[in-house]
Design an enzyme around this catalytic site. Sequence first.
Site, PDB file in Angstrom:
ATOM      1  N   ASP A  71       0.864  -1.178   0.000  1.00  0.00           N
ATOM      2  CA  ASP A  71       0.000   0.000   0.000  1.00  0.00           C
ATOM      3  C   ASP A  71       0.907   1.236   0.000  1.00  0.00           C
ATOM      4  OD1 ASP A  71      -2.299   1.707   0.521  1.00  0.00           O
ATOM      5  OD2 ASP A  71      -1.665   1.715   2.622  1.00  0.00           O
ATOM      6  N   LEU A  72       0.326   2.425  -0.230  1.00  0.00           N
ATOM      7  CA  LEU A  72       1.106   3.667  -0.181  1.00  0.00           C
ATOM      8  C   LEU A  72       0.929   4.403   1.144  1.00  0.00           C
ATOM      9  CD1 LEU A  72       0.915   5.348  -3.737  1.00  0.00           C
ATOM     10  CD2 LEU A  72       2.919   4.397  -2.581  1.00  0.00           C
ATOM     11  N   ASP A  73      -0.203   5.107   1.313  1.00  0.00           N
ATOM     12  CA  ASP A  73      -0.401   5.961   2.485  1.00  0.00           C
ATOM     13  C   ASP A  73      -0.429   5.147   3.766  1.00  0.00           C
ATOM     14  OD1 ASP A  73      -0.967   8.853   1.502  1.00  0.00           O
ATOM     15  OD2 ASP A  73      -2.122   7.570   0.156  1.00  0.00           O
TER      16      ASP A  73
ATOM     17  N   THR B  92      -3.023   1.002  -4.082  1.00  0.00           N
ATOM     18  CA  THR B  92      -3.426   2.163  -3.299  1.00  0.00           C
ATOM     19  C   THR B  92      -4.867   2.574  -3.595  1.00  0.00           C
ATOM     20  OG1 THR B  92      -2.912   4.512  -2.909  1.00  0.00           O
ATOM     21  CG2 THR B  92      -2.440   3.668  -5.101  1.00  0.00           C
TER      22      THR B  92
ATOM     23  N   LYS C 266      -8.748  -4.315  -4.075  1.00  0.00           N
ATOM     24  CA  LYS C 266      -7.311  -4.439  -4.349  1.00  0.00           C
ATOM     25  C   LYS C 266      -6.938  -5.889  -4.642  1.00  0.00           C
ATOM     26  CE  LYS C 266      -5.397  -0.596  -1.595  1.00  0.00           C
ATOM     27  NZ  LYS C 266      -4.395  -0.259  -0.557  1.00  0.00           N
TER      28      LYS C 266
ATOM     29  N   ASP D 194      -2.042  -0.957   5.947  1.00  0.00           N
ATOM     30  CA  ASP D 194      -2.418  -0.360   7.241  1.00  0.00           C
ATOM     31  C   ASP D 194      -3.896  -0.039   7.335  1.00  0.00           C
ATOM     32  OD1 ASP D 194      -2.264   1.893   5.369  1.00  0.00           O
ATOM     33  OD2 ASP D 194      -2.471   3.140   7.161  1.00  0.00           O
TER      34      ASP D 194
ATOM     35  N   ASN E 147      -8.999  -1.290   3.589  1.00  0.00           N
ATOM     36  CA  ASN E 147      -9.007  -1.608   2.158  1.00  0.00           C
ATOM     37  C   ASN E 147      -7.849  -2.541   1.794  1.00  0.00           C
ATOM     38  OD1 ASN E 147      -7.157   0.479   2.664  1.00  0.00           O
ATOM     39  ND2 ASN E 147      -7.410   1.374   0.635  1.00  0.00           N
TER      40      ASN E 147
END
Length: 270
Positions: free
Chosen positions: A12-14, A46, A194, A217, A220
Amino acid sequence: MLQEKIKVVISDLDGTLLNSDHKISQYTKTVFQELHNQNYLIIIATGRHHLDAMPIVAGLDVPVYLVTSNGARIHSPEKELIFSYNMESEAVKSVLSLDIDPEITTVLFRENVWQTNKHNEKLNEFQPEVNYHPELVDFENLEDLSAIKVFFTHDRHSKLIELRDQILENHTGLFSHAFSLPLCLEFMDKSVDKSVAIARILELENFVFQQALSFGDGYNDEKMLNSSGKGLVMGNAPDSLKNKLSHLKVILTNDNDGVAKYIAQELLNN
């Protein structure tokens, strides 16, 4: 040993690959370049729009598959669009016709802009460099409401819980939904997740989920983490997610390079 069975790294990114300033550290870049040098397949997944995510991912300076909008878009390492799925205009219109608290910020992810009912400074902070531009609109005046996803945000999680229940009660079986953050509620077409998009990529590359290591985190990320050969939960993830995924290992936070340090120690033996 872990490195003998893992061939794919998914992140994931954020809140995961990005630190609290929404940036990728130099240490993380170095680790991902070593992953590429050792021929691991890299997938970034993401909730962000692809126009927003692409320049961030480009900072890794390695080829990656990019899953965006929680699975509604897939781009190849050459930035070619290889999969897309939208919510139909009538379905979105039906959601927006509900009695939504005016304090809630509503956003439609469109192909080239994100349309919103109000200016929200917190949302703008997620884009230090603006590549995906906001457009202030009155949704009642729009004829076409087709969207990649519908996004709601408010400072109180309880308000979003109420809205989620309201939408699901009136639209049984139409949508998938997720809290990417406790203050961010997202609705997509029921076929979008995802994990579904990642499965498409794995099939293209002749891999399976059991060969994947994944990091996340948010809610999703839940199916992605559970589907992988090894799923890792970030130390900064909400306690409610850690409790729900108590069978998975919790690693260092995003601000402590949790993803890169785990990869370096457990996969690259650095």
